[in-house]
Motif scaffolding. Structure first.
Motif, PDB file in Angstrom:
ATOM      1  N   ASP A   1       3.226 -12.513   8.642  1.00 44.25           N
ATOM      2  CA  ASP A   1       1.785 -11.861   8.171  1.00 44.25           C
ATOM      3  C   ASP A   1       1.367 -10.946   7.711  1.00 44.25           C
ATOM      4  O   ASP A   1       0.840 -11.073   6.749  1.00 44.25           O
ATOM      5  N   SER A   2       2.026  -9.391   8.563  1.00 44.73           N
ATOM      6  CA  SER A   2       1.231  -8.806   8.223  1.00 44.73           C
ATOM      7  C   SER A   2       2.196  -8.015   6.578  1.00 44.73           C
ATOM      8  O   SER A   2       1.429  -8.081   5.330  1.00 44.73           O
ATOM      9  N   THR A   3       3.684  -8.775   5.977  1.00 44.79           N
ATOM     10  CA  THR A   3       4.099  -8.452   4.690  1.00 44.79           C
ATOM     11  C   THR A   3       2.867  -9.496   4.029  1.00 44.79           C
ATOM     12  O   THR A   3       2.924  -9.068   2.710  1.00 44.79           O
ATOM     13  N   SER A   4       3.114 -10.809   4.428  1.00 42.90           N
ATOM     14  CA  SER A   4       2.275 -11.676   2.866  1.00 42.90           C
ATOM     15  C   SER A   4       0.953 -11.086   2.714  1.00 42.90           C
ATOM     16  O   SER A   4       0.580 -11.220   1.670  1.00 42.90           O
ATOM     17  N   VAL A   5       0.282 -10.055   3.635  1.00 40.45           N
ATOM     18  CA  VAL A   5      -0.868  -9.874   3.157  1.00 40.45           C
ATOM     19  C   VAL A   5      -0.856  -8.833   2.459  1.00 40.45           C
ATOM     20  O   VAL A   5      -1.852  -8.294   1.850  1.00 40.45           O
ATOM     21  N   TRP A   6      -0.002  -7.650   2.947  1.00 38.67           N
ATOM     22  CA  TRP A   6       0.155  -6.647   1.370  1.00 38.67           C
ATOM     23  C   TRP A   6       0.406  -7.510   0.530  1.00 38.67           C
ATOM     24  O   TRP A   6       0.246  -6.775  -0.840  1.00 38.67           O
ATOM     25  N   LEU A   7       1.411  -8.381   0.250  1.00 41.98           N
ATOM     26  CA  LEU A   7       1.818  -9.244  -1.002  1.00 41.98           C
ATOM     27  C   LEU A   7       1.136  -8.635  -1.508  1.00 41.98           C
ATOM     28  O   LEU A   7       0.726  -8.991  -2.910  1.00 41.98           O
TER      29      LEU A   7
ATOM     30  N   GLU B   1      -4.162  -5.765  -8.096  1.00 41.44           N
ATOM     31  CA  GLU B   1      -3.996  -5.651 -10.155  1.00 41.44           C
ATOM     32  C   GLU B   1      -4.339  -6.762 -10.573  1.00 41.44           C
ATOM     33  O   GLU B   1      -4.917  -6.262 -11.726  1.00 41.44           O
ATOM     34  N   THR B   2      -4.968  -7.798 -10.003  1.00 37.37           N
ATOM     35  CA  THR B   2      -6.014  -8.380 -11.006  1.00 37.37           C
ATOM     36  C   THR B   2      -7.365  -8.535 -11.273  1.00 37.37           C
ATOM     37  O   THR B   2      -7.909  -9.012 -12.346  1.00 37.37           O
ATOM     38  N   LEU B   3      -7.544  -7.280  -9.748  1.00 42.69           N
ATOM     39  CA  LEU B   3      -8.632  -6.702 -10.044  1.00 42.69           C
ATOM     40  C   LEU B   3      -9.234  -5.029 -11.391  1.00 42.69           C
ATOM     41  O   LEU B   3      -9.514  -4.858 -11.628  1.00 42.69           O
ATOM     42  N   GLY B   4      -7.730  -5.178 -11.649  1.00 40.68           N
ATOM     43  CA  GLY B   4      -7.643  -3.969 -12.000  1.00 40.68           C
ATOM     44  C   GLY B   4      -7.174  -3.061 -11.717  1.00 40.68           C
ATOM     45  O   GLY B   4      -7.376  -1.890 -11.956  1.00 40.68           O
ATOM     46  N   ARG B   5      -7.225  -2.333 -10.542  1.00 37.89           N
ATOM     47  CA  ARG B   5      -6.916  -1.612  -9.960  1.00 37.89           C
ATOM     48  C   ARG B   5      -6.154  -1.053  -9.236  1.00 37.89           C
ATOM     49  O   ARG B   5      -4.992  -2.522  -9.438  1.00 37.89           O
ATOM     50  N   ASP B   6      -5.877   0.220  -8.701  1.00 37.72           N
ATOM     51  CA  ASP B   6      -4.498   0.792  -8.131  1.00 37.72           C
ATOM     52  C   ASP B   6      -3.628  -0.212  -6.640  1.00 37.72           C
ATOM     53  O   ASP B   6      -4.630  -0.028  -5.473  1.00 37.72           O
ATOM     54  N   PRO B   7      -2.621  -0.652  -6.784  1.00 36.10           N
ATOM     55  CA  PRO B   7      -2.160  -1.837  -5.943  1.00 36.10           C
ATOM     56  C   PRO B   7      -1.262  -0.350  -4.608  1.00 36.10           C
ATOM     57  O   PRO B   7      -1.711  -0.425  -3.391  1.00 36.10           O
ATOM     58  N   ASN B   8      -1.363   0.952  -4.860  1.00 39.57           N
ATOM     59  CA  ASN B   8      -1.218   1.962  -4.523  1.00 39.57           C
ATOM     60  C   ASN B   8      -1.741   2.390  -2.679  1.00 39.57           C
ATOM     61  O   ASN B   8      -1.808   2.824  -2.473  1.00 39.57           O
TER      62      ASN B   8
ATOM     63  N   GLY C   1     -11.293   2.643  -6.089  1.00 42.44           N
ATOM     64  CA  GLY C   1     -10.601   4.144  -5.613  1.00 42.44           C
ATOM     65  C   GLY C   1     -10.275   3.709  -3.886  1.00 42.44           C
ATOM     66  O   GLY C   1     -10.235   5.186  -3.783  1.00 42.44           O
ATOM     67  N   GLU C   2     -11.510   2.811  -3.747  1.00 39.36           N
ATOM     68  CA  GLU C   2     -10.922   3.768  -1.417  1.00 39.36           C
ATOM     69  C   GLU C   2     -10.174   3.275  -1.256  1.00 39.36           C
ATOM     70  O   GLU C   2      -9.110   1.939  -1.962  1.00 39.36           O
ATOM     71  N   PRO C   3      -9.157   4.004  -0.792  1.00 42.57           N
ATOM     72  CA  PRO C   3      -7.865   3.437  -0.460  1.00 42.57           C
ATOM     73  C   PRO C   3      -8.242   2.761   1.137  1.00 42.57           C
ATOM     74  O   PRO C   3      -9.418   2.291   1.702  1.00 42.57           O
ATOM     75  N   ILE C   4      -6.718   1.756   0.886  1.00 46.63           N
ATOM     76  CA  ILE C   4      -7.349   0.711   2.458  1.00 46.63           C
ATOM     77  C   ILE C   4      -5.617   0.904   3.298  1.00 46.63           C
ATOM     78  O   ILE C   4      -4.828   1.279   2.901  1.00 46.63           O
ATOM     79  N   ALA C   5      -6.008   0.377   5.012  1.00 49.13           N
ATOM     80  CA  ALA C   5      -5.314   1.157   5.588  1.00 49.13           C
ATOM     81  C   ALA C   5      -4.796  -0.532   6.002  1.00 49.13           C
ATOM     82  O   ALA C   5      -5.121  -1.213   5.673  1.00 49.13           O
TER      83      ALA C   5
END
Length: 470
Positions: free
Chosen positions: A181-187, A194-201, A169-173
């Motif tokens: 690099d930053s685009t690939s890290v985001w994706l 998603e694989t951890l069952g968490r909200d990617p947003n 539930g913790e947000p991540i910046a």
């Protein structure tokens, strides 16, 4: 030298990130006793020091700086370890031995080495270095898709270890330029969430715009192409808020590109902290350029041959045995990662990049660059985009856009004279200027410590109490 006196002042303790339980529980003891095999098999990041008899051992990975200074107290050497130069100085001042201190006498533990120092008096013996990261070099196939998949899988593995430690539930910046690099890290981070069952947003991307910056335009375009515009946020600031002198003080270094990068990072993270006071976790793509050798050779004295025939040149510099190796600052990203670590630390963020982790780095070192480039510099520059795009597609199923490369401080836009939209080259500074600022800052701090009339203790004084930190 007095027998039985504890002569290690450990101001850093044990720091680690993205480590799995079997390794995280024993890394400090492995460092203390010099267990190279245990360090070699560990994962994630760590930095720690330990004492075994008269020998002090220190070790770190790329993402966690570690420094030390040898002072003289109680008829012998005292080794003080910390992640910062100023923390070591403040401790020396508290013990009234600041007169012994010089920032250029501090030493940075080079990444991926165990450093051993025997505390046997004067003169201080030279440290011994033993590598614990020795991946195979150029062992992979000459296949872009396979190499890209391996590299991105390595980054994904490290992201998975780090994200599992982030409370649910913790947000991540994410520091986001819209580059490869930053685009690939985001994706990748969204994929792992998603694989951890968490909200990617929960992962929110932030882009600094100092006025007419190309990154802001690029980042918005990429976010919209990926359908993630709702998870992207521009951070607008004035170029006048970019403080190069503050950056030098924060990173305690004077390499111009790192100073510029840190100054822009401080501006971005300071604005994020104002908006989100409780935000703690931060992702970025630092290390991606170093892993895939994506730096313009024309900006340096390097040749294609020197880059390809020294596989860890960008990550570690020329190496601990080279004449160009700095004892005060190490080399390569081993030195430069402070540009990311220190600004994040200043604003209370726990920063992480999967591309600084050994799992991604080992996959990058397996790339047969010489056979893939065949002596063509332009081919080397093209490899990164091709390989990362292929890897992200294989791992996540997303065909990510790959815009042209641009340095973080270039893409932010603006200049210190207020001409919005100008290249960062309008406010680039020389190494001589940065070094002068660094020395002036320390001259001011050391004025009291070096005053002959100041209250001070001799290293031969046996009547004083032992330091409180011991």
């Amino acid at each position: 030298m007095l027998k039985g006196v504890e002569r290690l002042v450990d101001l850093i303790g044990e720091r680690q990130s993205a480590m799995t339980a079997p390794y995280s529980q024993g890394v400090k003891e492995a460092i203390r006793v010099g267990d190279i095999a245990a360090l070699s098999h560990s994962d994630g990041h760590f930095a720690a020091a330990g004492r075994d008899g008269q020998t002090v051992r220190l070790a770190r990975t790329l993402g966690m700086p570690l420094r030390y200074f040898v002072a003289k107290m109680f008829h012998g050497p005292f080794l003080i370890a910390s992640d910062r130069i100023d923390t070591i100085f403040e401790w020396c001042q508290s013990e009234k031995i600041g007169w012994q201190f010089d920032p250029l006498y501090t030493r940075m533990v080079p990444a991926h080495y165990l450093v051993e120092i025997d505390q046997i008096g004067c003169p201080d013996p030279a440290p011994r270095y033993c590598r614990f990261f020795n991946p195979p070099i150029a062992s992979g196939p000459a296949d872009i898709d396979a190499l890209g998949a391996s590299y991105i899988e390595g980054a994904k593995a490290s992201l998975g270890r780090w994200l599992r430690a982030v409370p649910v539930g913790e947000p991540i910046a994410l520091a986001f330029s819209g580059g490869v690099d930053s685009t690939s890290v985001w994706l990748l981070a969204r994929h792992v969430m998603e694989t951890l069952g968490r909200d990617p947003n929960l992962i929110r991307a932030f882009t600094l715009d100092l006025g007419g910056g190309k990154d802001a335009v690029q980042a918005e375009t990429i976010a919209r192409e990926l359908g993630l515009a709702d998870c992207w946020e521009p951070v607008r600031a004035s170029a006048f808020q970019v403080d190069l002198e503050e950056a030098i003080a924060v990173i305690e270094d004077y390499h111009p590109l790192d100073v510029e990068c840190a100054a822009v990072a401080l501006c971005l993270l300071g604005r994020i902290r104002e908006r989100y006071p409780s935000l703690r976790y931060l992702l970025d793509g630092d290390g991606g350029d170093e892993n895939l050798k994506d730096y313009p050779l024309e900006d340096s004295d390097l040749t294609l041959s020197s880059v390809l025939r020294n596989p860890l040149l960008y990550q570690e510099g020329w190496g601990v045995d080279a004449i160009k190796h700095s004892l005060t600052y190490s080399g390569g990203l081993s030195r430069a990662y402070v540009r990311t670590y220190a600004p994040a630390q200043k604003y209370g963020f726990e920063a992480f990049s999967p591309y600084t982790d050994r799992s991604a780095m080992a996959a990058a070192l397996a790339i047969p660059f010489e056979s893939l480039t065949n002596g063509d510099v332009e081919r080397l520059y093209a490899l990164k985009s091709e390989m990362v795009r292929a890897g992200v597609l294989c791992v996540t199923g997303i065909d990510m856009p790959t815009p042209p490369k641009r340095r973080f401080q270039d893409g932010a836009g603006g200049d210190i004279n207020g001409a919005g939209g100008e290249s960062y080259r309008q406010w680039r500074v020389s190494k001589a200027w940065c070094r002068q600022v660094f020395l002036r800052q320390w001259s001011e701090r050391l004025r009291e410590a070096w005053d002959p009339q100041a209250d001070r203790f001799s290293g031969n004084d046996l009547s004083r109490p032992f330091p409180a930190a011991l």
